[in-house]
Design a protein around this motif. Structure first.
Motif, PDB file in Angstrom:
ATOM      1  N   ALA A   1     -25.739 -83.695  27.590  1.00 23.54           N
ATOM      2  CA  ALA A   1     -25.425 -82.939  26.365  1.00 23.54           C
ATOM      3  C   ALA A   1     -24.502 -81.759  26.669  1.00 23.54           C
ATOM      4  N   ALA A   2     -24.836 -80.995  27.713  1.00 23.39           N
ATOM      5  CA  ALA A   2     -24.006 -79.841  28.083  1.00 23.39           C
ATOM      6  C   ALA A   2     -22.649 -80.310  28.590  1.00 23.39           C
ATOM      7  N   GLY A   3     -22.631 -81.362  29.398  1.00 18.39           N
ATOM      8  CA  GLY A   3     -21.371 -81.902  29.915  1.00 18.39           C
ATOM      9  C   GLY A   3     -20.483 -82.421  28.805  1.00 18.39           C
ATOM     10  N   CYS A   4     -21.076 -83.034  27.791  1.00 18.33           N
ATOM     11  CA  CYS A   4     -20.302 -83.525  26.648  1.00 18.33           C
ATOM     12  C   CYS A   4     -19.667 -82.351  25.900  1.00 18.33           C
ATOM     13  N   SER A   5     -20.421 -81.288  25.719  1.00 18.72           N
ATOM     14  CA  SER A   5     -19.870 -80.094  25.053  1.00 18.72           C
ATOM     15  C   SER A   5     -18.707 -79.501  25.854  1.00 18.72           C
ATOM     16  N   ILE A   6     -18.865 -79.467  27.172  1.00 18.32           N
ATOM     17  CA  ILE A   6     -17.787 -78.966  28.031  1.00 18.32           C
ATOM     18  C   ILE A   6     -16.572 -79.887  27.909  1.00 18.32           C
ATOM     19  N   HIS A   7     -16.798 -81.188  27.932  1.00 20.63           N
ATOM     20  CA  HIS A   7     -15.706 -82.154  27.815  1.00 20.63           C
ATOM     21  C   HIS A   7     -14.938 -81.959  26.508  1.00 20.63           C
TER      22      HIS A   7
ATOM     23  N   HIS B   1     -15.315 -86.096  32.429  1.00 18.73           N
ATOM     24  CA  HIS B   1     -15.135 -87.282  31.583  1.00 18.73           C
ATOM     25  C   HIS B   1     -16.396 -88.142  31.530  1.00 18.73           C
ATOM     26  N   LYS B   2     -17.133 -88.175  32.627  1.00 16.49           N
ATOM     27  CA  LYS B   2     -18.340 -89.007  32.688  1.00 16.49           C
ATOM     28  C   LYS B   2     -19.429 -88.540  31.732  1.00 16.49           C
ATOM     29  N   TYR B   3     -19.269 -87.304  31.205  1.00 13.45           N
ATOM     30  CA  TYR B   3     -20.239 -86.778  30.239  1.00 13.45           C
ATOM     31  C   TYR B   3     -19.707 -86.851  28.808  1.00 13.45           C
TER      32      TYR B   3
END
Length: 172
Positions: free
Chosen positions: A144-150, A74-76
């Motif tokens: 950016a990668a964490g947002c895509s995973i989220h 969530h933090k991403y």
């Protein structure tokens, strides 16, 4: 009447009585066969019901793991502030998503039954996004990668909830 005629009459009567008993045995066997068929049908219905409840339970467990992964990522997510990432541990965050992909692999047959081949796309996307996440060098790359995973986890969560709602309430 000779003794052979008497023997013939006695034999005929005994044959009729034996035929009657054979007919009753056949009726009894037919009834028992119908009962066995009904029992087998009932056992199959019970087995299907148990399998259905197990699949529903497995999907619920998988949904819990998904929610845990979503919480970690969530933090991403879109709109997340850099303050939410203070003291973040990218390895720990990725670990929860890896746990999800592992559990998805273990419950693959159930997921394919519910979602079809679509589940392959979700799992493959998550694995490739995790690789990008793990190979990130800067915070911007992690974000950016964490947002895509989220985003991928959010979509998967929506599909899980739809499947659970459809199963429980009969509609989406």
């Amino acid at each position: 009447m000779s003794w052979t005629d008497g023997a013939t009459w006695v034999g005929t009567i005994v044959s009729i009585i034996a035929g009657f008993f054979a007919w009753r045995q056949a009726q009894s066997a037919k009834s028992e066969a119908e009962n066995a068929e009904n029992s087998a049908s009932l056992a199959e219905q019970m087995r299907d019901q148990i399998a259905h409840r197990k699949a529903q339970s497995d999907l619920g467990e998988l949904n819990n793991t998904l929610m845990s992964s979503l919480q970690a990522m969530h933090k991403y997510g879109p709109g997340a502030k850099s303050v939410t990432r203070l003291g973040y541990n990218a390895s720990k965050d990725a670990s929860s998503v890896r746990d999800l992909t592992t559990e998805m692999g273990l419950k693959r047959a159930m997921l394919e039954k519910i979602f079809g081949n679509k589940i392959d796309g979700f799992q493959n996307n998550l694995v490739s996004l995790l690789q990008v996440f793990a190979n990130s060098q800067t915070e911007d790359q992690y974000v950016a990668a964490g947002c895509s995973i989220h985003i991928e986890l959010t979509e998967l969560g929506g599909n899980f909830r739809d499947a659970l709602d459809k199963d429980i309430f009969g509609h989406t």
